[in-house]
Write a protein that holds these residues in place. Structure first.
Motif, PDB file in Angstrom:
ATOM      1  N   LYS A  30      39.118  46.730  28.227  1.00 15.84           N
ATOM      2  CA  LYS A  30      39.900  46.557  29.533  1.00 15.84           C
ATOM      3  C   LYS A  30      39.412  47.551  30.304  1.00 15.84           C
ATOM      4  O   LYS A  30      39.315  47.119  31.490  1.00 15.84           O
ATOM      5  CB  LYS A  30      41.340  46.995  29.150  1.00 15.84           C
ATOM      6  CG  LYS A  30      42.021  45.688  28.546  1.00 15.84           C
ATOM      7  CD  LYS A  30      43.515  45.797  28.319  1.00 15.84           C
ATOM      8  CE  LYS A  30      44.396  44.821  27.697  1.00 15.84           C
ATOM      9  NZ  LYS A  30      43.840  43.311  28.516  1.00 15.84           N
ATOM     10  N   ASP A  33      36.313  44.917  31.828  1.00 16.49           N
ATOM     11  CA  ASP A  33      36.305  43.637  32.067  1.00 16.49           C
ATOM     12  C   ASP A  33      36.560  43.210  33.446  1.00 16.49           C
ATOM     13  O   ASP A  33      36.451  41.907  33.650  1.00 16.49           O
ATOM     14  CB  ASP A  33      37.344  43.270  30.884  1.00 16.49           C
ATOM     15  CG  ASP A  33      38.713  43.287  31.247  1.00 16.49           C
ATOM     16  OD1 ASP A  33      39.065  44.049  32.202  1.00 16.49           O
ATOM     17  OD2 ASP A  33      39.531  42.817  30.292  1.00 16.49           O
ATOM     18  N   ASN A  34      37.230  44.031  34.251  1.00 17.01           N
ATOM     19  CA  ASN A  34      37.252  43.517  35.428  1.00 17.01           C
ATOM     20  C   ASN A  34      36.361  44.184  36.497  1.00 17.01           C
ATOM     21  O   ASN A  34      36.866  44.131  37.691  1.00 17.01           O
ATOM     22  CB  ASN A  34      38.813  43.823  36.038  1.00 17.01           C
ATOM     23  CG  ASN A  34      39.080  45.541  35.863  1.00 17.01           C
ATOM     24  OD1 ASN A  34      38.332  46.020  35.750  1.00 17.01           O
ATOM     25  ND2 ASN A  34      40.293  45.610  36.222  1.00 17.01           N
ATOM     26  N   ARG A  35      35.516  44.728  36.046  1.00 18.97           N
ATOM     27  CA  ARG A  35      34.382  45.397  37.033  1.00 18.97           C
ATOM     28  C   ARG A  35      33.735  44.095  38.043  1.00 18.97           C
ATOM     29  O   ARG A  35      33.607  43.187  37.433  1.00 18.97           O
ATOM     30  CB  ARG A  35      33.273  46.053  36.061  1.00 18.97           C
ATOM     31  CG  ARG A  35      33.763  47.331  35.440  1.00 18.97           C
ATOM     32  CD  ARG A  35      34.160  48.595  36.020  1.00 18.97           C
ATOM     33  NE  ARG A  35      32.955  48.968  36.728  1.00 18.97           N
ATOM     34  CZ  ARG A  35      32.141  50.181  36.304  1.00 18.97           C
ATOM     35  NH1 ARG A  35      32.665  50.456  34.962  1.00 18.97           N
ATOM     36  NH2 ARG A  35      31.197  50.298  36.741  1.00 18.97           N
ATOM     37  N   GLU A  36      33.282  44.731  39.222  1.00 19.85           N
ATOM     38  CA  GLU A  36      32.563  43.799  39.977  1.00 19.85           C
ATOM     39  C   GLU A  36      31.273  43.195  39.364  1.00 19.85           C
ATOM     40  O   GLU A  36      31.156  41.676  39.499  1.00 19.85           O
ATOM     41  CB  GLU A  36      32.376  44.442  41.135  1.00 19.85           C
ATOM     42  CG  GLU A  36      31.836  43.726  42.245  1.00 19.85           C
ATOM     43  CD  GLU A  36      31.640  44.203  43.772  1.00 19.85           C
ATOM     44  OE1 GLU A  36      30.453  44.131  44.150  1.00 19.85           O
ATOM     45  OE2 GLU A  36      32.481  45.120  44.048  1.00 19.85           O
ATOM     46  N   TYR A  40      32.972  37.998  32.220  1.00 20.29           N
ATOM     47  CA  TYR A  40      33.941  38.198  31.374  1.00 20.29           C
ATOM     48  C   TYR A  40      34.226  36.955  30.914  1.00 20.29           C
ATOM     49  O   TYR A  40      34.539  35.948  31.732  1.00 20.29           O
ATOM     50  CB  TYR A  40      34.875  38.844  31.741  1.00 20.29           C
ATOM     51  CG  TYR A  40      35.983  39.289  30.742  1.00 20.29           C
ATOM     52  CD1 TYR A  40      35.937  40.106  29.666  1.00 20.29           C
ATOM     53  CD2 TYR A  40      37.386  38.314  30.781  1.00 20.29           C
ATOM     54  CE1 TYR A  40      36.927  40.081  28.878  1.00 20.29           C
ATOM     55  CE2 TYR A  40      38.384  38.521  29.795  1.00 20.29           C
ATOM     56  CZ  TYR A  40      38.059  39.454  28.993  1.00 20.29           C
ATOM     57  OH  TYR A  40      39.053  39.648  27.925  1.00 20.29           O
ATOM     58  N   LYS A  72      35.852  37.386  22.653  1.00 20.37           N
ATOM     59  CA  LYS A  72      35.512  38.210  24.197  1.00 20.37           C
ATOM     60  C   LYS A  72      33.960  38.618  24.252  1.00 20.37           C
ATOM     61  O   LYS A  72      33.381  38.914  23.427  1.00 20.37           O
ATOM     62  CB  LYS A  72      36.437  39.475  24.247  1.00 20.37           C
ATOM     63  CG  LYS A  72      37.779  39.357  24.204  1.00 20.37           C
ATOM     64  CD  LYS A  72      38.542  40.492  24.472  1.00 20.37           C
ATOM     65  CE  LYS A  72      40.260  40.311  24.549  1.00 20.37           C
ATOM     66  NZ  LYS A  72      40.967  41.462  24.965  1.00 20.37           N
TER      67      LYS A  72
END
Length: 163
Positions: A30, A33-36, A40, A72
């Motif tokens: 986490k 996983d939301n990096r630019e 993902y 994942k």
């Protein structure tokens, strides 16, 4: 009273510091996983269940899919892909307690790092393929006795992100 408060505060601070490096793999993922510049991909147990209920697949593939609980995958992208991959690799190592995992394989050269970990559980096994090119985390009732199963997981993940 002040002494008790100070002791309590120090105790809470100590516990918070001790947590560093003790995240489970999901929690550590986490962090990135939301990096630019990261692709993902995640498949849940419910999706694997839906796939195993499909009539148009072979019985062997149906049995295989029913063994998967979670998949994942995170892959660095963009111009600084190599540097970002190194950063992801270090974040997972720094924030995950891998002491309960068995390292199955490690490969390093001047351009790449790769480590493969396994943790056997009571109800499911966990596998972590950690490299500076991608991170793949798999849970399920898979085992390495049938390496073909793991190869299929890698194929699914690779096809999902266009590798």
């Amino acid at each position: 009273m002040k002494t008790k408060f100070i002791i309590f505060f120090m105790f809470v601070s100590f516990i918070a510091l001790a947590q560093n490096g003790n995240k489970n793999i999901d929690q550590a993922l986490k962090l990135i996983d939301n990096r630019e510049n990261a692709s993902y991909f995640e498949v849940t147990k419910d999706m694997f269940q839906m796939l195993s209920d499909t009539r148009d697949i072979s019985p062997e593939f149906k049995e295989y899919i029913s063994k998967l609980h979670k998949l994942k995958m995170i892959q660095p992208t963009g111009e600084k892909q190599r540097e970002l991959g190194e950063e992801f690799y270090k974040i997972i190592l720094a924030n995950t307690n891998l002491s309960e995992y068995t390292r199955l394989m490690t490969q390093r050269d001047q351009h790449s790092k790769l480590s493969f970990y396994k943790k056997e559980g009571k109800n499911e096994n966990e596998f972590l393929l950690l490299s500076n090119n991608m991170i793949i985390y798999i849970t399920g009732t898979l085992d390495l006795k049938s390496i073909h199963e793991f190869e299929q997981v890698i194929k699914i993940a690779g096809n999902a992100v266009g590798m």
